[in-house]
Write an enzyme that holds these catalytic residues in place. Structure first.
Site, PDB file in Angstrom:
ATOM      1  N   HIS A  58      -4.533 -28.055 -22.207  1.00 29.31           N
ATOM      2  CA  HIS A  58      -3.139 -28.159 -21.751  1.00 29.31           C
ATOM      3  C   HIS A  58      -2.627 -29.559 -22.058  1.00 29.31           C
ATOM      4  O   HIS A  58      -2.768 -30.480 -21.254  1.00 29.31           O
ATOM      5  CB  HIS A  58      -3.069 -27.866 -20.249  1.00 29.31           C
ATOM      6  CG  HIS A  58      -1.680 -27.798 -19.695  1.00 29.31           C
ATOM      7  ND1 HIS A  58      -1.399 -27.148 -18.506  1.00 29.31           N
ATOM      8  CD2 HIS A  58      -0.491 -28.274 -20.134  1.00 29.31           C
ATOM      9  CE1 HIS A  58      -0.102 -27.246 -18.247  1.00 29.31           C
ATOM     10  NE2 HIS A  58       0.465 -27.949 -19.232  1.00 29.31           N
ATOM     11  N   ALA A 139       9.217 -29.732 -14.473  1.00 28.23           N
ATOM     12  CA  ALA A 139      10.014 -30.226 -15.603  1.00 28.23           C
ATOM     13  C   ALA A 139      10.312 -29.120 -16.612  1.00 28.23           C
ATOM     14  O   ALA A 139      10.596 -29.396 -17.774  1.00 28.23           O
ATOM     15  CB  ALA A 139       9.282 -31.377 -16.282  1.00 28.23           C
ATOM     16  N   ASN A 218       0.083 -28.063  -8.225  1.00 25.00           N
ATOM     17  CA  ASN A 218       1.382 -28.493  -8.742  1.00 25.00           C
ATOM     18  C   ASN A 218       2.120 -27.299  -9.335  1.00 25.00           C
ATOM     19  O   ASN A 218       1.549 -26.516 -10.091  1.00 25.00           O
ATOM     20  CB  ASN A 218       1.190 -29.570  -9.811  1.00 25.00           C
ATOM     21  CG  ASN A 218       0.630 -30.857  -9.223  1.00 25.00           C
ATOM     22  OD1 ASN A 218       1.352 -31.656  -8.638  1.00 25.00           O
ATOM     23  ND2 ASN A 218      -0.669 -31.057  -9.364  1.00 25.00           N
ATOM     24  N   ARG A 226      -1.482 -18.801   7.533  1.00 24.65           N
ATOM     25  CA  ARG A 226      -1.087 -17.388   7.624  1.00 24.65           C
ATOM     26  C   ARG A 226      -0.690 -16.803   6.271  1.00 24.65           C
ATOM     27  O   ARG A 226      -0.575 -15.589   6.140  1.00 24.65           O
ATOM     28  CB  ARG A 226       0.086 -17.217   8.607  1.00 24.65           C
ATOM     29  CG  ARG A 226      -0.255 -17.572  10.038  1.00 24.65           C
ATOM     30  CD  ARG A 226       0.821 -17.097  11.013  1.00 24.65           C
ATOM     31  NE  ARG A 226       0.581 -17.634  12.337  1.00 24.65           N
ATOM     32  CZ  ARG A 226       1.107 -18.771  12.790  1.00 24.65           C
ATOM     33  NH1 ARG A 226       1.896 -19.490  12.011  1.00 24.65           N
ATOM     34  NH2 ARG A 226       0.837 -19.197  14.008  1.00 24.65           N
ATOM     35  N   GLY A 248      -5.217 -38.789  -9.812  1.00 33.16           N
ATOM     36  CA  GLY A 248      -5.042 -39.418  -8.512  1.00 33.16           C
ATOM     37  C   GLY A 248      -3.615 -39.417  -8.027  1.00 33.16           C
ATOM     38  O   GLY A 248      -3.359 -39.797  -6.869  1.00 33.16           O
ATOM     39  N   HIS A 250      -1.186 -36.602  -9.201  1.00 35.16           N
ATOM     40  CA  HIS A 250      -0.823 -35.189  -9.062  1.00 35.16           C
ATOM     41  C   HIS A 250      -1.578 -34.528  -7.916  1.00 35.16           C
ATOM     42  O   HIS A 250      -1.043 -33.625  -7.255  1.00 35.16           O
ATOM     43  CB  HIS A 250      -1.107 -34.436 -10.368  1.00 35.16           C
ATOM     44  CG  HIS A 250      -0.091 -34.660 -11.434  1.00 35.16           C
ATOM     45  ND1 HIS A 250      -0.037 -35.821 -12.170  1.00 35.16           N
ATOM     46  CD2 HIS A 250       0.913 -33.868 -11.890  1.00 35.16           C
ATOM     47  CE1 HIS A 250       0.966 -35.744 -13.029  1.00 35.16           C
ATOM     48  NE2 HIS A 250       1.553 -34.574 -12.882  1.00 35.16           N
ATOM     49  N   ASP A 272      -2.232 -32.308 -19.200  1.00 35.58           N
ATOM     50  CA  ASP A 272      -0.795 -32.011 -19.150  1.00 35.58           C
ATOM     51  C   ASP A 272      -0.012 -33.212 -19.684  1.00 35.58           C
ATOM     52  O   ASP A 272       1.101 -33.497 -19.263  1.00 35.58           O
ATOM     53  CB  ASP A 272      -0.357 -31.679 -17.718  1.00 35.58           C
ATOM     54  CG  ASP A 272       1.011 -30.992 -17.649  1.00 35.58           C
ATOM     55  OD1 ASP A 272       1.525 -30.551 -18.700  1.00 35.58           O
ATOM     56  OD2 ASP A 272       1.575 -30.905 -16.533  1.00 35.58           O
ATOM     57  N   LEU A 305       7.552 -35.057 -10.910  1.00 39.92           N
ATOM     58  CA  LEU A 305       6.547 -35.418 -11.900  1.00 39.92           C
ATOM     59  C   LEU A 305       6.803 -34.643 -13.182  1.00 39.92           C
ATOM     60  O   LEU A 305       7.100 -33.443 -13.150  1.00 39.92           O
ATOM     61  CB  LEU A 305       5.139 -35.116 -11.380  1.00 39.92           C
ATOM     62  CG  LEU A 305       4.635 -36.041 -10.266  1.00 39.92           C
ATOM     63  CD1 LEU A 305       3.370 -35.473  -9.632  1.00 39.92           C
ATOM     64  CD2 LEU A 305       4.365 -37.438 -10.799  1.00 39.92           C
ATOM     65  N   ALA A 306       6.711 -35.322 -14.305  1.00 41.35           N
ATOM     66  CA  ALA A 306       7.008 -34.708 -15.608  1.00 41.35           C
ATOM     67  C   ALA A 306       5.759 -34.777 -16.482  1.00 41.35           C
ATOM     68  O   ALA A 306       5.586 -35.697 -17.278  1.00 41.35           O
ATOM     69  CB  ALA A 306       8.180 -35.430 -16.273  1.00 41.35           C
TER      70      ALA A 306
END
Length: 382
Positions: A58, A139, A218, A226, A248, A250, A272, A305-306
């Site tokens: 990824h 993103a 994420n 529940r 650390g 994400h 990523d 976060l991108a």
């Protein structure tokens, strides 16, 4: 081409082997031996460790390049930039975008692979989207979100000449279960991502053939006592792999360790990474969104976060330091587990006789000294 690698330590699937010689025959690993013929070619890495080449399943971009540039040059640039970072295999990864841009990205990967990549080798295309839902869009651009369409996917697959090996979607969208069954039958890894699905929807999706969760914690609903949600399904179903961005930021280190304890060899470390990886702080672009990177963390203008700027070897280092597990076990989260998620573990991901000889040389601090792809040294640190 036959040679022997001499090193202090080798990271194997179930153990570490010390002070031995490893034979490489053409592009494959041979056997270990304690002595070699007098006329043998020996590549001496005494004082160092030999580990499997890393496999990033990824990755969007790095070093100013992005797969969504739609240019073969970008694919070549990514291939070459990740080689010194210990990555020998990768999946060029798209973003949710227009059909025009997706077609260009797929064509660029196909063209670059046909030309021949000089660094890390592509093992196929990962389509991240466009079949997502808006609540956990991250993103990804929601104007292109829609329900899964098998005929649309087949057009992309035909364009890719069957080169798409992984696709991500939100299972709560209409027609998702039928789509998952059809695409899984094609041999493609269906992954769940950018989703607010219930625990039950996720279990149904796994039953239908979805076997991976994208960047765990994420872009998905979290755990509630529940309603276990997407995270609960990912952690409790032993059939599914789960990706983790181990930077650390994400995911908190303690949660990363918890995920590793639960998922074991079904945990795959990913980056990523986007184009700002290996670049200085500043303004960048991720798909159609402007991104600001500060202190190495990339965010959209809204603060989301991108992607990341993580190097996969740093993700391995982090989990190794946080977990206290043996290095050979943690290292395989970035090599063998990714290969296994794609059904490529018979050929890739570990040092074993008959497998493709992808390997790296690391020092005691896990800094990459050299990288070999299919037995050929393609990078040596100056």
């Amino acid at each position: 081409m036959t040679y022997f690698i001499k090193a202090d330590r080798f990271l194997l699937e179930k153990e570490e082997k010390s002070e031995s010689y490893l034979q490489v025959v053409n592009d494959r690993f041979g056997e270990f031996t304690d002595a070699v013929p007098s006329d043998a070619e020996v590549v001496d890495w005494s004082g160092y460790t030999i580990a499997p080449g890393l496999f990033d399943t990824h990755i969007h971009g790095i070093n100013g390049f992005d797969i969504m540039d739609g240019q073969a040059e970008a694919v070549h640039g990514i291939s070459e930039a990740i080689l010194p970072l210990g990555v020998t295999r990768f999946l060029p990864t798209t973003l949710t975008s227009s059909n025009k841009d997706l077609n260009a990205a797929i064509s660029a990967v196909k063209e670059a692979v046909k030309h021949g990549l000089g660094g890390a080798q592509s093992e196929g295309i990962f389509l991240e989207g466009p079949y997502f839902t808006e609540k956990h869009k991250g993103a990804q651009n929601p104007i292109y979100f829609r329900d899964p369409d098998y005929m649309e996917y087949r057009k992309w697959q035909n364009l890719a000449e069957e080169g798409i090996v992984k696709i991500a979607l939100a299972p709560e969208r209409d027609s998702s279960m039928e789509f998952i069954r059809a695409v899984s039958n094609d041999g493609v890894l269906v992954s769940l991502a950018h989703t607010d699905a219930s625990f039950e929807y996720c279990k149904d999706a796994i039953d239908a053939g979805a076997e991976n969760f994208v960047h765990l914690f994420n872009g998905m609903s979290g755990v509630h006592h529940r309603e276990p949600g997407v995270v609960g399904a990912a952690l409790t179903d032993g059939r599914a792999f789960a990706e983790l961005i181990c930077d650390g930021f994400h995911v908190h280190p303690e949660i990363a360790v918890m995920a590793d304890q639960i998922k074991d060899d079904k945990l795959t470390l990913i980056t990523d990474c986007m184009r700002a990886g290996s670049m200085p702080d500043g303004k960048y672009q991720l798909g159609e969104f402007p991104v600001i990177m500060k202190d190495g963390i990339a965010r959209t203008e809204s603060g989301s976060l991108a992607g990341s700027t993580l190097k996969l070897v740093d993700g391995v280092k982090n989990l190794y330091q946080w977990s206290g597990k043996p290095l050979f076990e943690v290292w395989h989260r970035g090599s063998l587990s990714p290969a296994a998620s794609l059904g490529r573990d018979e050929e890739l991901g570990s040092i074993a006789g008959g497998k493709i000889a992808d390997f790296v040389v690391v020092d005691d601090d896990l800094n990459i000294q050299a990288t070999a792809v299919a037995g050929e040294f393609k990078y040596r640190k100056a």
